[in-house]
Design a protein around this motif. Structure first.
Motif, PDB file in Angstrom:
ATOM      1  N   GLU A 246       0.852  -1.189   0.000  1.00 23.63           N
ATOM      2  CA  GLU A 246       0.000   0.000   0.000  1.00 23.63           C
ATOM      3  C   GLU A 246       0.893   1.245   0.000  1.00 23.63           C
ATOM      4  OE1 GLU A 246      -2.177   0.539   3.638  1.00 23.63           O
ATOM      5  OE2 GLU A 246      -0.814  -0.770   4.754  1.00 23.63           O
ATOM      6  N   PRO A 247       0.414   2.327  -0.622  1.00 21.02           N
ATOM      7  CA  PRO A 247       1.234   3.545  -0.686  1.00 21.02           C
ATOM      8  C   PRO A 247       1.268   4.276   0.650  1.00 21.02           C
ATOM      9  CG  PRO A 247      -0.894   3.935  -1.721  1.00 21.02           C
ATOM     10  CD  PRO A 247      -0.856   2.479  -1.379  1.00 21.02           C
ATOM     11  N   CYS A 248       2.318   5.059   0.847  1.00 23.19           N
ATOM     12  CA  CYS A 248       2.440   5.891   2.049  1.00 23.19           C
ATOM     13  C   CYS A 248       3.088   7.206   1.632  1.00 23.19           C
ATOM     14  CB  CYS A 248       3.254   5.183   3.136  1.00 23.19           C
ATOM     15  SG  CYS A 248       4.850   4.523   2.560  1.00 23.19           S
ATOM     16  N   THR A 249       2.325   8.021   0.926  1.00 27.53           N
ATOM     17  CA  THR A 249       2.870   9.245   0.321  1.00 27.53           C
ATOM     18  C   THR A 249       3.364  10.262   1.334  1.00 27.53           C
ATOM     19  OG1 THR A 249       0.616  10.122   0.212  1.00 27.53           O
ATOM     20  CG2 THR A 249       1.462   9.030  -1.762  1.00 27.53           C
ATOM     21  N   SER A 250       2.975  10.122   2.607  1.00 24.37           N
ATOM     22  CA  SER A 250       3.449  11.065   3.625  1.00 24.37           C
ATOM     23  C   SER A 250       4.872  10.766   4.062  1.00 24.37           C
ATOM     24  CB  SER A 250       2.530  11.020   4.845  1.00 24.37           C
ATOM     25  OG  SER A 250       2.644   9.759   5.507  1.00 24.37           O
ATOM     26  N   GLY A 251       5.352   9.537   3.765  1.00 23.04           N
ATOM     27  CA  GLY A 251       6.683   9.153   4.191  1.00 23.04           C
ATOM     28  C   GLY A 251       6.739   8.654   5.625  1.00 23.04           C
ATOM     29  N   GLN A 252       5.567   8.461   6.289  1.00 21.94           N
ATOM     30  CA  GLN A 252       5.517   8.049   7.686  1.00 21.94           C
ATOM     31  C   GLN A 252       5.163   6.569   7.794  1.00 21.94           C
ATOM     32  OE1 GLN A 252       6.336  10.055  10.149  1.00 21.94           O
ATOM     33  NE2 GLN A 252       6.592  11.860   8.846  1.00 21.94           N
ATOM     34  N   ASP A 253       5.818   5.859   8.744  1.00 26.50           N
ATOM     35  CA  ASP A 253       5.492   4.444   8.977  1.00 26.50           C
ATOM     36  C   ASP A 253       4.059   4.273   9.468  1.00 26.50           C
ATOM     37  OD1 ASP A 253       8.066   3.899   8.272  1.00 26.50           O
ATOM     38  OD2 ASP A 253       8.810   3.634  10.322  1.00 26.50           O
ATOM     39  N   THR A 254       3.517   5.281  10.142  1.00 29.83           N
ATOM     40  CA  THR A 254       2.172   5.179  10.707  1.00 29.83           C
ATOM     41  C   THR A 254       1.097   5.093   9.627  1.00 29.83           C
ATOM     42  OG1 THR A 254       2.131   7.598  10.845  1.00 29.83           O
ATOM     43  CG2 THR A 254       2.812   6.394  12.805  1.00 29.83           C
ATOM     44  N   GLU A 255       1.457   5.434   8.392  1.00 26.23           N
ATOM     45  CA  GLU A 255       0.473   5.332   7.305  1.00 26.23           C
ATOM     46  C   GLU A 255       0.287   3.881   6.862  1.00 26.23           C
ATOM     47  OE1 GLU A 255      -0.516   7.625   3.083  1.00 26.23           O
ATOM     48  OE2 GLU A 255       1.271   8.139   4.241  1.00 26.23           O
ATOM     49  N   CYS A 256       1.172   2.968   7.257  1.00 24.34           N
ATOM     50  CA  CYS A 256       1.062   1.554   6.906  1.00 24.34           C
ATOM     51  C   CYS A 256       0.099   0.869   7.879  1.00 24.34           C
ATOM     52  CB  CYS A 256       2.438   0.885   6.958  1.00 24.34           C
ATOM     53  SG  CYS A 256       3.650   1.627   5.847  1.00 24.34           S
ATOM     54  N   SER A 257      -0.883   0.140   7.351  1.00 26.41           N
ATOM     55  CA  SER A 257      -1.882  -0.527   8.188  1.00 26.41           C
ATOM     56  C   SER A 257      -1.273  -1.670   8.984  1.00 26.41           C
ATOM     57  CB  SER A 257      -3.027  -1.044   7.312  1.00 26.41           C
ATOM     58  OG  SER A 257      -2.519  -1.931   6.313  1.00 26.41           O
ATOM     59  N   ASP A 258      -0.207  -2.276   8.464  1.00 19.33           N
ATOM     60  CA  ASP A 258       0.481  -3.369   9.149  1.00 19.33           C
ATOM     61  C   ASP A 258       1.641  -2.775   9.948  1.00 19.33           C
ATOM     62  OD1 ASP A 258       1.867  -5.592   9.999  1.00 19.33           O
ATOM     63  OD2 ASP A 258       1.585  -6.703   8.135  1.00 19.33           O
ATOM     64  N   SER A 259       1.632  -2.953  11.266  1.00 18.63           N
ATOM     65  CA  SER A 259       2.656  -2.337  12.115  1.00 18.63           C
ATOM     66  C   SER A 259       4.042  -2.934  11.907  1.00 18.63           C
ATOM     67  CB  SER A 259       2.264  -2.485  13.593  1.00 18.63           C
ATOM     68  OG  SER A 259       2.149  -3.872  13.935  1.00 18.63           O
ATOM     69  N   THR A 260       4.112  -4.089  11.230  1.00 16.00           N
ATOM     70  CA  THR A 260       5.423  -4.700  10.980  1.00 16.00           C
ATOM     71  C   THR A 260       6.094  -4.133   9.739  1.00 16.00           C
ATOM     72  OG1 THR A 260       4.463  -6.502   9.660  1.00 16.00           O
ATOM     73  CG2 THR A 260       4.649  -6.846  12.052  1.00 16.00           C
ATOM     74  N   MET A 261       5.416  -3.236   9.055  1.00 15.03           N
ATOM     75  CA  MET A 261       5.955  -2.678   7.814  1.00 15.03           C
ATOM     76  C   MET A 261       6.475  -1.266   8.030  1.00 15.03           C
ATOM     77  SD  MET A 261       3.215  -3.969   4.936  1.00 15.03           S
ATOM     78  CE  MET A 261       2.845  -5.703   4.721  1.00 15.03           C
ATOM     79  N   LYS A 262       7.341  -0.842   7.119  1.00 13.19           N
ATOM     80  CA  LYS A 262       7.896   0.504   7.123  1.00 13.19           C
ATOM     81  C   LYS A 262       7.499   1.214   5.832  1.00 13.19           C
ATOM     82  CE  LYS A 262      12.133  -1.270   9.276  1.00 13.19           C
ATOM     83  NZ  LYS A 262      13.595  -1.377   9.097  1.00 13.19           N
TER      84      LYS A 262
END
Length: 295
Positions: A246-262
């Motif tokens: 999934e994309p995370c255009t903000s550059g923040q890890d918190t935008e990832c729904s899976d906490s194990t992802m960066k």
């Protein structure tokens, strides 16, 4: 060396022999041949072809010619000006053994070398259009002084592309530094790109609206070629490029729904373009009164 040809000149009961293949010019002397002196800043005014200019010391004529220098010069023609075992020889050739030429060479050697100046680069220099990127389009859309590669060198994973529409000659000011070009495990953060505006009241308070309208925060539309489209969630570099979770255009890890992802920047993932919607046909109201009156 027994230049007189007498046995008495030889030490330790040795004899003097002639016709050998030895030459006095090639033999070392027990004492220094010449006293080193500092040359004068200027020479006395003498004609170039003055015979005194071509007189130099040496054990023989050949040695005097091969070692002619400011230290071996004997302008008086007297061997008293030479070190022990050497005589003053005249008629040596010019310009090799002319004190005027030797002095000029010494002066030039002491002059400092001129500092080379950089040649100005013109606006139409081909190197001005060279920029780093993973593709020609990316190099052109993200061209800046930071990605300029006039020497064809780019960070690992990027290629120097020429012939872009960008020109470093026109980039008089350094733009805001862009994220690093190398893919990293840590996410790249960006400052907030917008500030939500408060809801505005109706401009004309005399005309009430049937349904009050509320204006929410403006959502930024990221341009198609923006590098933030390459920010995607994943466990590591290989995982994100393989699955594009999934994309995370903000550059923040918190935008990832899976906490194990960066949130990993500059991946090969890109969003799927949305299909173009067909325009709906606008319906016009029917004037029923005109139809009934015609009947």
């Amino acid at each position: 060396w027994c230049y007189g040809g007498q046995d008495e000149e030889c030490p330790g009961g040795q004899n003097c022999y002639g016709g050998t293949t030895c030459y006095a010019e090639m033999m070392p002397t027990p004492n220094p041949m010449y006293k080193p002196t500092n040359p004068p800043s200027t020479l006395p005014p003498v004609p170039y072809d003055d015979p005194a200019n071509n007189r130099f010391c040496g054990a023989g004529w050949g040695m005097a010619m091969s070692n002619c220098s400011f230290e071996t010069h004997c302008p008086s023609g007297s061997s008293d000006d030479c070190s022990a075992g050497h005589t003053c020889h005249g008629g040596l050739p010019s310009p090799q053994c002319n004190i005027v030429d030797i002095w000029e060479k010494m002066q030039k050697a002491d002059e400092p070398s001129p500092v080379p100046t950089m040649q100005p680069i013109s606006a139409d220099d081909p190197s001005n259009t060279k920029f780093c990127g993973k593709s020609w389009g990316e190099a052109q859309s993200n061209c800046s002084l930071d990605t300029h590669c006039p020497d064809d060198k780019c960070p690992k994973g990027f290629i120097c592309y020429g012939g872009t529409k960008c020109n470093s000659f026109d980039m008089t000011e350094t733009p805001t530094k862009s994220p690093t070009l190398r893919p990293t495990d840590s996410p790249t953060t960006f400052p907030p790109t917008f500030t939500p505006k408060p809801t505005e009241s109706p401009t004309d308070p005399l005309i009430p609206t049937s349904t009050p309208t509320s204006q929410g925060p403006t959502v930024e539309v990221i341009p198609e070629g923006d590098m933030r489209h390459s920010f995607w969630c994943g466990k590591d570099w290989a995982d994100v490029n393989k699955k594009c979770h999934e994309p995370c255009t903000s550059g923040q890890d918190t935008e990832c729904s899976d906490s194990t992802m960066k949130c990993i920047a500059f991946t090969n993932c890109r969003p799927t373009p949305e299909p173009t919607k067909k325009p709906t046909k606008k319906a016009y109201p029917t004037n029923t009164s005109a139809i009934s009156s015609s009947n």
